[in-house]
Motif scaffolding. Structure first.
Motif, short mmCIF file in Angstrom:
data_model
loop_
_atom_site.label_atom_id
_atom_site.label_comp_id
_atom_site.label_asym_id
_atom_site.label_seq_id
_atom_site.Cartn_x
_atom_site.Cartn_y
_atom_site.Cartn_z
N ASN A 271 -92.80 38.92 -14.05
CA ASN A 271 -93.61 39.08 -15.16
C ASN A 271 -93.42 37.64 -16.20
OD1 ASN A 271 -95.08 41.05 -14.16
ND2 ASN A 271 -93.48 42.65 -15.16
N GLU A 272 -92.91 36.51 -15.56
CA GLU A 272 -92.61 35.29 -16.47
C GLU A 272 -93.83 34.95 -17.58
OE1 GLU A 272 -90.65 30.78 -16.00
OE2 GLU A 272 -91.16 32.07 -14.38
N LYS A 273 -93.66 34.54 -18.63
CA LYS A 273 -94.98 34.07 -19.52
C LYS A 273 -95.32 32.74 -18.74
CE LYS A 273 -93.97 36.43 -23.92
NZ LYS A 273 -93.49 36.20 -25.20
N PHE A 274 -96.62 32.46 -18.94
CA PHE A 274 -97.12 31.43 -18.32
C PHE A 274 -96.93 30.08 -19.36
CE2 PHE A 274 -100.85 28.26 -17.88
CZ PHE A 274 -100.34 28.24 -16.42
N ASN A 275 -96.38 29.08 -18.60
CA ASN A 275 -95.92 27.67 -19.30
C ASN A 275 -96.72 26.80 -18.32
OD1 ASN A 275 -94.65 25.26 -19.59
ND2 ASN A 275 -93.45 26.32 -21.08
N LEU A 276 -97.77 26.08 -18.99
CA LEU A 276 -98.81 25.10 -18.22
C LEU A 276 -97.82 23.88 -17.76
CD1 LEU A 276 -101.34 24.22 -17.29
CD2 LEU A 276 -101.66 23.33 -19.48
N LYS A 277 -96.88 23.34 -18.72
CA LYS A 277 -96.37 22.35 -18.37
C LYS A 277 -95.18 22.63 -17.13
CE LYS A 277 -93.17 18.59 -20.25
NZ LYS A 277 -92.31 18.18 -21.34
N ASP A 278 -94.39 23.67 -17.11
CA ASP A 278 -93.62 23.95 -16.19
C ASP A 278 -94.41 24.26 -14.91
OD1 ASP A 278 -91.03 24.66 -15.17
OD2 ASP A 278 -91.10 26.67 -15.89
N SER A 279 -95.49 24.98 -14.91
CA SER A 279 -96.31 25.57 -13.84
C SER A 279 -97.04 24.26 -13.10
CB SER A 279 -97.32 26.32 -14.08
OG SER A 279 -97.06 27.60 -14.72
N LEU A 280 -97.30 23.02 -13.75
CA LEU A 280 -97.62 22.22 -13.11
C LEU A 280 -96.82 21.31 -12.15
CD1 LEU A 280 -100.12 20.70 -15.76
CD2 LEU A 280 -100.70 21.69 -13.55
N LYS A 281 -95.29 21.54 -12.40
CA LYS A 281 -94.41 20.86 -11.63
C LYS A 281 -94.58 21.30 -10.19
CE LYS A 281 -90.87 20.75 -15.37
NZ LYS A 281 -89.73 21.10 -15.49
N ILE A 282 -95.57 22.21 -9.81
CA ILE A 282 -95.63 22.50 -8.24
C ILE A 282 -96.19 21.42 -7.67
CG2 ILE A 282 -98.19 23.23 -8.83
CD1 ILE A 282 -95.75 24.65 -6.21
N PHE A 283 -96.87 20.14 -8.39
CA PHE A 283 -97.44 19.09 -7.76
C PHE A 283 -96.49 17.96 -7.50
CE2 PHE A 283 -101.13 21.34 -9.68
CZ PHE A 283 -102.02 21.48 -8.79
N LYS A 284 -95.13 18.27 -7.84
CA LYS A 284 -94.25 17.26 -7.75
C LYS A 284 -93.46 17.56 -6.12
CE LYS A 284 -92.51 16.50 -12.26
NZ LYS A 284 -91.49 16.31 -13.26
N GLN A 285 -93.99 18.66 -5.53
CA GLN A 285 -93.55 19.08 -4.13
C GLN A 285 -94.52 18.48 -3.19
OE1 GLN A 285 -92.84 23.55 -3.83
NE2 GLN A 285 -91.62 23.34 -5.82
N PRO A 286 -94.02 17.61 -2.21
CA PRO A 286 -94.98 17.16 -1.24
C PRO A 286 -95.70 18.13 -0.51
CG PRO A 286 -92.86 15.85 -1.19
CD PRO A 286 -92.93 17.13 -2.18
N THR A 287 -94.99 19.26 -0.09
CA THR A 287 -95.64 20.29 0.56
C THR A 287 -96.84 20.72 -0.03
OG1 THR A 287 -93.97 21.94 -0.16
CG2 THR A 287 -93.43 21.07 1.95
N THR A 288 -96.92 20.78 -1.33
CA THR A 288 -97.93 21.29 -1.88
C THR A 288 -99.36 20.57 -1.34
OG1 THR A 288 -97.09 21.77 -4.11
CG2 THR A 288 -99.31 21.35 -4.23
N TYR A 289 -99.24 19.54 -1.07
CA TYR A 289 -100.32 18.61 -0.77
C TYR A 289 -100.70 18.82 0.94
CZ TYR A 289 -99.55 16.29 -4.85
OH TYR A 289 -99.33 15.96 -6.45
N ALA A 290 -99.70 19.24 1.46
CA ALA A 290 -99.96 19.66 2.84
C ALA A 290 -100.84 21.17 3.24
CB ALA A 290 -98.67 19.74 3.67
#
Length: 506
Positions: A271-290
């Motif tokens: 139940n972590e509070k949503f943080n947009l800047k932190d959440s967008l770090k998912i796009f730093k992972q190459p597997t995201t694009y796969a």
């Protein structure tokens, strides 16, 4: 950083071969800076855990499945309405029917991320029923559409209201179930889509027999489905618990157990509070694009079968009535295959191979259908439609489960799902423009294109699986021993692959 070995949970839906005993052993030497010790995880009462999962299964899954059934009905009823000459009654010209199919996906994709973020902020149990009420209302308003412009506007708002529905349901389930329990629950939920496609054919068959009224028969279809959706949304708003901690059907001990299960095997911070800047770090992972590339490849066969199965079956020479009836069996078989693959995936704790298998089913089905004389070999062609349905639902569920299993950070999980799921659906723009009137009745270009996307998806999923196997072995080599994915609580894995203890859920 310590690594604790935990069990992977037990539940009421087909047990996986998970660890059943507490684990404790001495210090194991590995990579410098990575200490693994024998701190025992809290020993879970497996009977209590089964009881808890059974409560979630009985209290959540039926309601969520019905919500998604109505969602699928409201999204897919346009194809059935067309078989009752809706396009003629509204005086559509040229490719206007394809346009109203296509325009749905623009707000569907653009609206999903911001609405899903709002769902994370205010809670999916609140936002999901509101979205359901909205798309029920817009379906109901379709009864009043008198021309192409009116239908176009309603489709735009329908796409916006449905955009974040599936991503939010996926995230909602990850807050109740462990990673190894998720696929089969999500499959049960998603099977409602197949049942909806089958039921919509039966409902259309019955509704289209209404005669001698002031309304066209297809308007009754929207009237019935929209009204039921809106009424059920009101019920869901008051029924769904915000999270396990606020569930009225759990006692205090069960709430503590539910929290612990997610902390060690789903979310890094529950139940972590949503943080947009932190959440967008998912796009730093190459597997995201796969993962997103596989979603794109999945989208074309998924939407092609969903939108155009009545036309594909109708090509076999059946009447309109029989076409609606004969779409039921392929959709039901798709739901059955979905459950088989999802349960097997949870049992083996592997996602990639079963996604490849699903893509392969669709590829073979499309190739068979495109290369035979379907009128002369009706039975073979009809069997090919079964294979098409086998290979669309299962990859969709397992792919969503796959990347949710590999993203412990709740905010990043919501962001990735809110882009990945709509991205698959936006490929309806491709599907709705390759199944053109000019290519009817054979639809050879459309079938070939769909098969090509299926083959590419299978290839990408296979390559990603191989990478994960290789990377897990590389990490084990650096550590000095094989680290089972179940040894590391997800509370230690907030930063994903950058953490040495991270292991891919295959």
């Amino acid at each position: 950083m310590s690594v604790r070995k935990t069990d992977s949970g037990s539940n009421s839906l087909t047990e996986a071969n998970d660890l059943k005993v507490p684990y404790a052993e001495g210090i194991v030497e590995g990579e410098p800076g990575v200490a693994t010790n024998g701190d025992s995880a809290w020993v879970i009462d497996h009977h209590a855990e089964r009881v808890l999962c059974r409560k979630f299964d009985y209290r959540l899954l039926p309601v969520l499945a019905l919500m998604y059934l109505f969602n699928a009905l409201d999204k897919g009823n346009l194809g059935n309405a067309k078989t009752d000459h809706m396009d003629t009654d509204l005086h559509f010209k040229g490719n206007q029917y394809n346009i109203i199919l296509s325009v749905f996906y623009v707000p569907y994709v653009l609206g999903a991320p911001p609405i899903a973020m709002l769902g994370k902020k205010f809670g999916p149990a609140t936002v999901l029923p509101i979205l359901m009420g909205c798309f029920g209302a817009f379906t109901l308003l379709t009864v009043a559409a008198n021309n192409f412009a009116g239908m176009l506007v309603l489709r735009i708002f329908l796409g916006l209201s449905e955009s974040a529905f599936f991503p939010l349901v996926i995230y909602y389930l990850t807050t109740f179930y462990r990673r190894g329990e998720l696929a089969r629950r999500l499959a049960i939920f998603y099977a409602a889509s197949n049942i909806a496609n089958a039921f919509s054919g039966l409902l259309a068959f019955g509704v289209f027999r209404i005669n001698d009224t002031h309304l066209y028969s297809w308007r009754y279809l929207f009237l019935i489905e929209g009204s039921l959706t809106f009424l059920f949304a009101i019920f869901a708003f008051f029924y769904l618990p915000g999270n396990a901690s606020s569930a009225r059907f759990l006692n205090e001990e069960e709430k503590k157990l539910a929290y612990h299960r997610i902390q060690v095997d789903s979310s890094s911070i529950v139940n972590e509070k949503f943080n947009l800047k932190d959440s967008l770090k998912i796009f730093k992972q190459p597997t995201t694009y796969a993962f997103l590339a596989i979603e794109i490849c999945l989208g074309v066969p998924l939407q092609s079968v969903s939108l155009f199965l009545p036309q594909i079956v109708g090509r076999l020479g059946y009447s309109t009535v029989k076409t609606n009836l004969y779409t039921v069996a392929p959709n039901i078989s798709g739901a059955v295959m979905l459950l088989i693959l999802a349960f097997t995936s949870d049992y083996t704790r592997h996602r990639g191979p079963f996604i490849v298998l699903g893509f392969t089913f669709t590829f073979i089905g499309m190739i068979i259908y495109a290369t035979i004389d379907v009128i002369q070999k009706t039975h073979i062609a009809y069997f090919a439609t079964f294979m098409m349905c086998w290979g669309t639902s299962a990859p969709s569920v397992l792919l969503s489960t796959w990347y949710n299993n590999n993203v412990p950070h709740e905010g990043r999980r919501v962001v990735l799902t809110s882009i990945g799921v709509p991205l698959a659906n936006v490929m309806g723009l491709v599907s709705s423009n390759i199944f053109t009137p000019a290519s009817a009745p054979k639809y050879i270009p459309a079938l070939a294109t769909t098969a090509a996307f299926g083959a590419t998806g299978a290839l990408l999923a296979g390559l990603l699986s191989l990478f994960m196997v290789y990377d897990n072995r590389r990490r084990d080599h650096k550590l000095g021993r094989k680290l089972d994915i179940r040894e590391t609580p997800t509370e230690l894995l907030r930063d994903g692959p950058s953490v040495p203890e991270f292991r891919w859920f295959l």
